[in-house]
Design a protein around this motif. Structure first.
Motif, PDB file in Angstrom:
ATOM      1  N   VAL A 275      33.331  -0.506 -17.519  1.00 24.16           N
ATOM      2  CA  VAL A 275      32.687  -1.486 -16.201  1.00 24.16           C
ATOM      3  C   VAL A 275      33.285  -2.612 -15.920  1.00 24.16           C
ATOM      4  CG1 VAL A 275      30.288  -2.145 -14.993  1.00 24.16           C
ATOM      5  CG2 VAL A 275      30.380  -0.870 -15.565  1.00 24.16           C
ATOM      6  N   VAL A 276      33.527  -3.579 -17.235  1.00 33.84           N
ATOM      7  CA  VAL A 276      33.775  -4.461 -17.112  1.00 33.84           C
ATOM      8  C   VAL A 276      35.532  -4.618 -17.221  1.00 33.84           C
ATOM      9  CG1 VAL A 276      34.944  -6.396 -18.434  1.00 33.84           C
ATOM     10  CG2 VAL A 276      32.751  -5.546 -19.660  1.00 33.84           C
ATOM     11  N   TYR A 277      36.441  -3.743 -16.659  1.00 35.22           N
ATOM     12  CA  TYR A 277      37.412  -2.900 -17.032  1.00 35.22           C
ATOM     13  C   TYR A 277      37.698  -2.723 -15.094  1.00 35.22           C
ATOM     14  CZ  TYR A 277      42.410  -0.225 -16.622  1.00 35.22           C
ATOM     15  OH  TYR A 277      43.050  -0.448 -16.179  1.00 35.22           O
ATOM     16  N   GLU A 278      37.040  -2.330 -14.889  1.00 29.37           N
ATOM     17  CA  GLU A 278      37.471  -2.442 -13.462  1.00 29.37           C
ATOM     18  C   GLU A 278      37.046  -4.105 -12.809  1.00 29.37           C
ATOM     19  OE1 GLU A 278      37.370   1.076 -10.818  1.00 29.37           O
ATOM     20  OE2 GLU A 278      38.168   1.298 -13.058  1.00 29.37           O
ATOM     21  N   ARG A 279      36.034  -4.545 -13.356  1.00 24.10           N
ATOM     22  CA  ARG A 279      35.428  -5.539 -12.240  1.00 24.10           C
ATOM     23  C   ARG A 279      36.364  -6.354 -12.617  1.00 24.10           C
ATOM     24  NH1 ARG A 279      28.634  -4.190 -11.626  1.00 24.10           N
ATOM     25  NH2 ARG A 279      29.243  -2.845 -11.256  1.00 24.10           N
ATOM     26  N   GLU A 280      37.039  -6.633 -13.827  1.00 25.59           N
ATOM     27  CA  GLU A 280      37.145  -8.050 -13.636  1.00 25.59           C
ATOM     28  C   GLU A 280      38.794  -7.716 -14.307  1.00 25.59           C
ATOM     29  OE1 GLU A 280      35.830 -10.716 -13.899  1.00 25.59           O
ATOM     30  OE2 GLU A 280      33.341  -9.876 -13.535  1.00 25.59           O
ATOM     31  N   GLU A 281      39.886  -8.523 -14.630  1.00 20.68           N
ATOM     32  CA  GLU A 281      41.312  -8.664 -14.568  1.00 20.68           C
ATOM     33  C   GLU A 281      41.646  -9.200 -15.652  1.00 20.68           C
ATOM     34  OE1 GLU A 281      43.679  -9.505 -11.265  1.00 20.68           O
ATOM     35  OE2 GLU A 281      43.262  -7.613 -10.781  1.00 20.68           O
ATOM     36  N   TRP A 282      42.152  -9.146 -16.332  1.00 29.30           N
ATOM     37  CA  TRP A 282      42.494  -9.624 -18.097  1.00 29.30           C
ATOM     38  C   TRP A 282      43.955 -10.099 -18.490  1.00 29.30           C
ATOM     39  CZ3 TRP A 282      37.311 -12.117 -20.244  1.00 29.30           C
ATOM     40  CH2 TRP A 282      36.214 -10.977 -19.796  1.00 29.30           C
ATOM     41  N   SER A 283      43.644 -10.911 -18.980  1.00 26.96           N
ATOM     42  CA  SER A 283      45.286 -11.249 -19.459  1.00 26.96           C
ATOM     43  C   SER A 283      45.415 -10.654 -21.130  1.00 26.96           C
ATOM     44  CB  SER A 283      45.991 -13.147 -20.133  1.00 26.96           C
ATOM     45  OG  SER A 283      46.712 -12.777 -20.808  1.00 26.96           O
ATOM     46  N   VAL A 284      46.489  -9.789 -20.698  1.00 27.07           N
ATOM     47  CA  VAL A 284      46.420  -8.968 -21.939  1.00 27.07           C
ATOM     48  C   VAL A 284      47.030  -9.879 -23.273  1.00 27.07           C
ATOM     49  CG1 VAL A 284      48.129  -7.311 -23.197  1.00 27.07           C
ATOM     50  CG2 VAL A 284      47.627  -6.906 -20.482  1.00 27.07           C
ATOM     51  N   GLY A 285      47.522  -9.982 -23.199  1.00 23.98           N
ATOM     52  CA  GLY A 285      47.763 -11.723 -24.222  1.00 23.98           C
ATOM     53  C   GLY A 285      47.313 -12.107 -24.978  1.00 23.98           C
ATOM     54  N   ALA A 286      45.945 -12.827 -24.075  1.00 26.37           N
ATOM     55  CA  ALA A 286      43.986 -13.468 -24.280  1.00 26.37           C
ATOM     56  C   ALA A 286      43.846 -12.154 -24.801  1.00 26.37           C
ATOM     57  CB  ALA A 286      43.754 -13.945 -23.537  1.00 26.37           C
ATOM     58  N   LEU A 287      43.636 -11.352 -25.119  1.00 28.46           N
ATOM     59  CA  LEU A 287      42.751  -9.905 -24.748  1.00 28.46           C
ATOM     60  C   LEU A 287      43.353  -9.437 -26.568  1.00 28.46           C
ATOM     61  CD1 LEU A 287      42.340  -7.395 -22.033  1.00 28.46           C
ATOM     62  CD2 LEU A 287      40.458  -9.078 -23.257  1.00 28.46           C
ATOM     63  N   LEU A 288      44.443  -9.429 -26.404  1.00 23.07           N
ATOM     64  CA  LEU A 288      45.357  -9.695 -27.809  1.00 23.07           C
ATOM     65  C   LEU A 288      45.488 -10.028 -28.933  1.00 23.07           C
ATOM     66  CD1 LEU A 288      48.793  -7.617 -26.843  1.00 23.07           C
ATOM     67  CD2 LEU A 288      46.976  -6.355 -28.012  1.00 23.07           C
ATOM     68  N   PHE A 289      45.268 -11.502 -28.262  1.00 25.99           N
ATOM     69  CA  PHE A 289      44.349 -13.049 -29.224  1.00 25.99           C
ATOM     70  C   PHE A 289      43.321 -12.993 -30.126  1.00 25.99           C
ATOM     71  CE2 PHE A 289      42.966 -17.253 -29.569  1.00 25.99           C
ATOM     72  CZ  PHE A 289      44.046 -17.716 -30.961  1.00 25.99           C
ATOM     73  N   ALA A 290      42.547 -12.116 -29.119  1.00 22.47           N
ATOM     74  CA  ALA A 290      40.601 -12.422 -29.152  1.00 22.47           C
ATOM     75  C   ALA A 290      40.333 -11.511 -30.599  1.00 22.47           C
ATOM     76  CB  ALA A 290      40.065 -12.001 -27.918  1.00 22.47           C
ATOM     77  N   ALA A 291      41.519 -10.148 -29.823  1.00 22.88           N
ATOM     78  CA  ALA A 291      40.657  -8.951 -31.170  1.00 22.88           C
ATOM     79  C   ALA A 291      41.832  -9.325 -32.270  1.00 22.88           C
ATOM     80  CB  ALA A 291      42.140  -7.896 -30.344  1.00 22.88           C
ATOM     81  N   LEU A 292      43.030  -9.874 -32.500  1.00 18.85           N
ATOM     82  CA  LEU A 292      43.393 -10.850 -33.453  1.00 18.85           C
ATOM     83  C   LEU A 292      42.337 -11.113 -34.519  1.00 18.85           C
ATOM     84  CD1 LEU A 292      45.597 -10.411 -36.204  1.00 18.85           C
ATOM     85  CD2 LEU A 292      46.834 -12.146 -34.055  1.00 18.85           C
ATOM     86  N   ALA A 293      42.006 -12.229 -33.553  1.00 21.63           N
ATOM     87  CA  ALA A 293      41.581 -13.905 -33.999  1.00 21.63           C
ATOM     88  C   ALA A 293      40.015 -12.885 -34.327  1.00 21.63           C
ATOM     89  CB  ALA A 293      40.911 -14.319 -32.869  1.00 21.63           C
ATOM     90  N   CYS A 294      39.379 -11.849 -34.219  1.00 22.48           N
ATOM     91  CA  CYS A 294      37.552 -11.401 -34.436  1.00 22.48           C
ATOM     92  C   CYS A 294      38.412 -10.445 -35.311  1.00 22.48           C
ATOM     93  CB  CYS A 294      37.235 -10.765 -33.296  1.00 22.48           C
ATOM     94  SG  CYS A 294      36.481 -11.050 -32.018  1.00 22.48           S
ATOM     95  N   GLY A 295      39.028  -9.944 -36.156  1.00 26.14           N
ATOM     96  CA  GLY A 295      39.521  -9.070 -36.976  1.00 26.14           C
ATOM     97  C   GLY A 295      39.753 -10.162 -38.163  1.00 26.14           C
ATOM     98  N   VAL A 296      40.859 -11.259 -38.099  1.00 31.57           N
ATOM     99  CA  VAL A 296      40.700 -12.055 -38.993  1.00 31.57           C
ATOM    100  C   VAL A 296      39.256 -12.533 -39.218  1.00 31.57           C
ATOM    101  CG1 VAL A 296      41.944 -14.269 -39.934  1.00 31.57           C
ATOM    102  CG2 VAL A 296      42.810 -12.749 -38.336  1.00 31.57           C
TER     103      VAL A 296
END
Length: 388
Positions: free
Chosen positions: A243-264
């Motif tokens: 649902v989020v993917y359908e309704r919102e547009e996100w920066s790929v770079g920001a999403l990858l940074f968020a994933a990396l930060a949460c992983g660390v």
């Protein structure tokens, strides 16, 4: 069996755009799980980076991705009638069952050998996996859940997800905010109660390796790790993620940074986090932005044809990497007298290569032909009209 290529398969849902990077990412997650399984066997005295012992969270990724992909594929399908739900269930059966059954049959000799040295009632519960696993029910029974080709427990959980999906999806699409709140509260309550139970009755051993604590911790650990209801919030989170993917547009770079930060952060804090919380869903914080980022990708390494093919064989790789290990390990002990065990890097490379070769053959010769044949026999009236 007629030639499956001569029987066109019935489409179970309306045509959707491909998400190639997500297909490739499946193999990355499957390889992560395989590394997690192989590392303590061949490198038992090595202090590997803590990211390796968290490899079991690759299954959390699969549960989250399953919800996302099913919602993406069926968000415009009408599953309100028994016929169309039946077509959905047929498609799921065709996708998983041929490879699942093959992996279970291959592993039977090792189950019988392993169970022969176990005490009761664990021995009988392990034997019950011979019946429960082919039915997709073994994850519900501690003792049986990890008995016959242990990675198959997650397929048993997926079977439960498939059963409830046609009824959950309309609710998620209608009221995503309310579902998100209820899901988050349910996960926090469940994870908290399981953490308290493990702290009180886990015998001071690890949830991931509870055997030193005796049968009580073993059964409790299997209940916490494998029981399907405890993973339902992760699957629902995947539906909401679509649902989020359908309704919102996100920066790929920001999403990858968020994933990396949460992983660390999770790797750094893992030793302080209760194991049930880690095992049963916390890493959604890493996987969710990564899935959103890859869903938006149309170019790059993950969209290359070789990686996409690896993603297509990832299900067979995931299910076969333990049976392949069992065969190689037996050959090492009986024929090579432990030579591979003394050369762990060679052993890991051989196991990985052999698992990938077996997965490729099974995908091409069993998985895809069987899927096309099963779907080719589906009643075509159930698919028309399929759009909601």
């Amino acid at each position: 069996m007629p030639d499956p290529r001569s029987t066109p398969a019935v489409a179970a849902h309306p045509k959707v755009d491909a998400l190639p990077a997500l297909t490739s990412l499946r193999f990355v997650a499957a390889a992560y799980v395989a590394i997690y399984h192989y590392a303590p066997i061949y490198f038992p005295k090595t202090h590997e980076p803590y990211v390796v012992p968290l490899g079991y969270t690759g299954v959390t990724f699969f549960f989250l991705l399953s919800g996302f992909i099913l919602a993406y594929n069926y968000r415009r399908a009408d599953l309100s009638t028994p016929g169309r739900r039946g077509l959905f269930y047929r498609a799921r059966f065709a996708r998983i069952y041929p490879t699942l059954l093959l992996s279970l049959v291959i592993h039977i000799p090792w189950l019988l050998n392993w169970s022969s040295v176990q005490p009761e009632p664990l021995k009988s519960l392990m034997h019950s996996g011979l019946v429960l696993a082919p039915l997709g029910l073994h994850a519900w029974v501690p003792g049986a859940a990890c008995s016959l080709n242990c990675p198959s427990w997650s397929v048993s959980v997926e079977v439960f997800f498939y059963a409830v999906f046609p009824f959950l999806l309309p609710l998620v699409l209608r009221r995503p905010a309310a579902v998100a709140v209820v899901t988050a509260l349910a996960w926090m309550l469940g994870a908290g109660l399981l953490s308290v139970a493990w702290a009180a009755y886990g015998g001071g051993v690890s949830l991931i390796g509870p055997e030193p604590g005796g049968l009580g911790p073993v059964f409790l650990a299997e209940f916490i790790k494998y029981f399907p209801l405890f993973h339902l919030p992760t699957f629902v989170a995947g539906l909401l993620l679509c649902v989020v993917y359908e309704r919102e547009e996100w920066s790929v770079g920001a999403l990858l940074f968020a994933a990396l930060a949460c992983g660390v952060l999770i790797v750094a804090a893992a030793v302080f986090v209760p194991e049930p919380v880690l095992h049963d869903g916390l890493t959604v914080l890493v996987w969710a932005p990564l899935i959103l980022a890859c869903a938006a990708m149309r170019t790059g390494p993950l969209c290359a044809a070789p990686m996409i093919f690896l993603g297509k064989v990832s299900f067979a790789f995931y299910l076969l990497h333990i049976p392949v290990f069992a065969m190689i390990n037996t050959a090492d002990r009986v024929v090579l007298h432990g030579w591979l065990a003394a050369h762990p890097w060679t052993a890991v490379t051989l196991n990985g290569a052999a698992s990938l070769a077996a997965a490729t053959l099974v995908h091409l010769l069993v998985e895809e032909p069987a899927r096309r044949w099963i779907m080719g026999r589906a009643p075509r009236r159930a698919a028309e009209p399929m759009a909601a």
